[in-house]
Design a protein around this motif. Structure first.
Motif, PDB file in Angstrom:
ATOM      1  N   PHE A  55       0.836  -1.195   0.000  1.00 35.31           N
ATOM      2  CA  PHE A  55       0.000   0.000   0.000  1.00 35.31           C
ATOM      3  C   PHE A  55       0.872   1.245   0.000  1.00 35.31           C
ATOM      4  CE2 PHE A  55      -4.344   1.559   0.765  1.00 35.31           C
ATOM      5  CZ  PHE A  55      -5.056   0.525   0.171  1.00 35.31           C
ATOM      6  N   GLY A  58       2.685   1.343  -3.307  1.00 33.07           N
ATOM      7  CA  GLY A  58       1.739   1.764  -4.332  1.00 33.07           C
ATOM      8  C   GLY A  58       1.460   3.248  -4.302  1.00 33.07           C
ATOM      9  N   ALA A 188     -10.588   4.549  -9.412  1.00 31.70           N
ATOM     10  CA  ALA A 188     -10.117   4.309  -8.042  1.00 31.70           C
ATOM     11  C   ALA A 188     -11.267   4.367  -7.044  1.00 31.70           C
ATOM     12  CB  ALA A 188      -9.040   5.330  -7.678  1.00 31.70           C
ATOM     13  N   SER A 199      -9.655  -3.538  -2.495  1.00 30.89           N
ATOM     14  CA  SER A 199      -8.746  -2.471  -2.919  1.00 30.89           C
ATOM     15  C   SER A 199      -7.291  -2.885  -2.726  1.00 30.89           C
ATOM     16  CB  SER A 199      -9.028  -1.190  -2.123  1.00 30.89           C
ATOM     17  OG  SER A 199     -10.352  -0.740  -2.334  1.00 30.89           O
ATOM     18  N   ASN A 203      -4.439  -3.294  -5.590  1.00 33.31           N
ATOM     19  CA  ASN A 203      -3.195  -2.535  -5.481  1.00 33.31           C
ATOM     20  C   ASN A 203      -1.979  -3.449  -5.566  1.00 33.31           C
ATOM     21  OD1 ASN A 203      -1.526  -0.103  -4.624  1.00 33.31           O
ATOM     22  ND2 ASN A 203      -1.071  -1.534  -2.978  1.00 33.31           N
ATOM     23  N   SER A 339      -2.538   2.914  -9.253  1.00 29.64           N
ATOM     24  CA  SER A 339      -2.387   2.440  -7.876  1.00 29.64           C
ATOM     25  C   SER A 339      -2.060   3.585  -6.924  1.00 29.64           C
ATOM     26  CB  SER A 339      -1.303   1.364  -7.796  1.00 29.64           C
ATOM     27  OG  SER A 339      -0.010   1.905  -7.970  1.00 29.64           O
ATOM     28  N   THR A 343      -4.387   4.348  -3.635  1.00 26.80           N
ATOM     29  CA  THR A 343      -3.902   4.293  -2.259  1.00 26.80           C
ATOM     30  C   THR A 343      -3.897   5.651  -1.579  1.00 26.80           C
ATOM     31  OG1 THR A 343      -1.667   4.352  -3.180  1.00 26.80           O
ATOM     32  CG2 THR A 343      -2.524   2.213  -2.555  1.00 26.80           C
TER      33      THR A 343
END
Length: 503
Positions: A55, A58, A188, A199, A203, A339, A343
């Motif tokens: 995360f 990303g 997104a 999610s 990602n 991504s 994030t």
């Protein structure tokens, strides 16, 4: 005379109480106890160490390399590699402070919540307000860059490009509204509304694709490695490296994304610090490698002519003499930069969630869907705001505005480590910043140094944004603060079963 003196003393006491109330702190025990809960439902703990690390990767990897390199190289020449290292060192000191506070206060608010526990409500509000600038504007900037790579891919693959009027921002090469930027924000948003686990899975796939694309870039660019392109290495000297460092710091924004998932991590005290440090190490290694490959393959003076948003694609064109490598890069960037949007939007919604739970922003931002375990209204509002920014504001102005707000928030986190070590040395810490207090002090110093390197227009925007934030706090936040209602007169109050927190 005594009566007037008494009245004067009472007025002075009230003024003193009002000032103290601005710096009331929220007990760490209360912050942690409230974690996960919102109106209508709770956030679900579903994220593993790998997902948290990716995360942060990303949210970070791609922001600078795919978007900012073309603006930084003309400032520093081949020494842009050192500019990335300078920015990485600055980020490292802040990352170590983030790691300690994330392991101590594992909640969704990130540096906003850390400031509330250590520096007081007003400072926390300003920090949260700067984070809104950081997250919203960085997403918008990346969305603008995404549109450039989409056009690059369409041109290479199908020999068509979108009209400038609908693919560029106003004032940028005939642009009117940037529709591709809006499109990636909407994609997104749909992923975020499906749920946190979904999610995180999306990602993870995009991050591995992004790393693969950048490895491919290096493999092609190094075939055109020319040592002559690296001399003179620092044509603008240290001043150029410093200026480029301030610019490329934008590329490290996002390593703190894991800290916004404190209430959705399975083992937050252990995993959050590890995710923050690991993600920064991965990102720095990739940035230095890609930066070196780029400046060795193409004369640094050509970067200014290549266009900032799709500069890596231009490097591959020159390195290979063919169009297909840059087509592959552009396709990878189209998917991978999404991504970052995903994030960072996630991080902003969770910070607003925490601020809303404290009463500082309206309650709509903390309403959680019982079925999806996500703040739906919060996500939709954030997406709408970001879409407007991405559609109407050029990239260059977005980058600098993001960097200054981020540096300010990072400096506050380093200060928070020092304060919490003094006020609550008894708290369990999943990670302790090494070489304390030197590390957080250096973190503050480096952040201030890079802030000074930003332009006067950027400072003006930052100051205007801060003034607007202070107005919002005194008109709404201070009146609705839940801490004030719990602790009349400005005292912090005790959480059930907790010791009193100094304020």
């Amino acid at each position: 005379m005594r009566g007037r003196a008494a009245l004067g003393g009472d007025a002075q006491a009230r003024r003193g109480g009002a000032v103290r109330s601005l710096f009331r702190t929220k007990p760490v025990d209360r912050i942690v106890a409230e974690g996960g809960r919102g109106e209508g439902g709770e956030l679900k703990r579903s994220m593993s160490l790998l997902q948290l690390t990716l995360f942060s990767v990303g949210a970070t990897l791609g922001t600078g390399i795919f978007v900012v390199l073309g603006e930084a190289v003309p400032k520093a020449g081949p020494a842009v590699v050192l500019a990335f290292v300078l920015a990485a060192v600055t980020a490292l000191f802040s990352a170590l402070s983030y790691a300690e506070l994330a392991g101590t206060i594992p909640v969704s608010g990130s540096s906003y919540s850390y400031a509330y526990a250590t520096l007081g409500e007003l400072v926390a509000w300003v920090c949260g307000w700067c984070l809104l600038l950081e997250y919203a504007v960085s997403v918008s900037a990346v969305a603008v860059g995404w549109g450039s790579y989409l056009n690059e891919f369409l041109d290479k693959a199908f020999h068509v490009t979108m009209p400038a009027a609908v693919s560029n921002s106003p004032g940028d090469s005939g642009g009117v509204v940037n529709l591709p930027a809006v499109a990636v924000v909407l994609i997104a948003t749909l992923l975020l509304l499906r749920g946190t686990s979904e999610s995180a899975t999306a990602n993870t796939i995009m991050v591995f694709l992004k790393i693969g694309v950048l490895v491919f870039f290096c493999a092609v660019a190094f075939t055109a490695f020319r040592g002559g392109n690296l001399t003179p290495f620092a044509p603008m000297g240290w001043a150029g490296i410093s200026a480029a460092g301030s610019k490329v710091f934008f590329s490290y924004i996002g390593f703190d994304a894991a800290s916004t998932a404190g209430e959705e991590a399975r083992n937050p005290r252990r995993d959050l610090p590890l995710a923050i440090v690991l993600s920064l190490a991965i990102v720095t290694a990739v940035y230095v490698l890609v930066g070196l490959a780029a400046v060795a393959a193409m004369e640094w003076t050509d970067f200014e002519l290549s266009g900032s948003e799709a500069s890596l694609a231009r490097v591959l064109d020159e390195a290979s003499g063919r169009s297909w490598p840059s087509m592959v890069l552009s396709l990878g960037a189209v998917v991978a930069i999404a991504s970052v949007v995903l994030t960072v939007m996630y991080g902003q919604t969770r910070i607003l969630f925490a601020m809303s739970r404290d009463g500082l922003v309206p309650a709509v931002f903390q309403r959680v869907s019982p079925r999806r375990s996500v703040p739906v209204a919060n996500t939709v509002i954030v997406a709408a705001f970001i879409s407007v920014l991405a559609a109407l504001i050029p990239l260059g102005r977005l980058v600098d505005a993001t960097s200054i707000g981020t540096l300010f928030a990072f400096a506050l986190v380093s200060a928070g480590v020092i304060v919490l070590r003094r006020t609550r040395p008894d708290l369990p810490r999943g990670f302790r910043t090494p070489f304390y207090p030197l590390t957080p002090l250096l973190g503050i110093g480096f952040c201030v140094y890079l802030m000074v390197g930003l332009g006067s227009v950027t400072w003006l925007v930052f100051l205007l944004w801060t003034v607007a934030g202070l107005a919002a706090y005194f008109l709404y936040g201070r009146r609705h603060s839940r801490l004030a209602s719990i602790a009349p007169g400005g005292a912090a109050g005790d959480a059930p079963g907790a010791g009193k927190e100094p304020s």
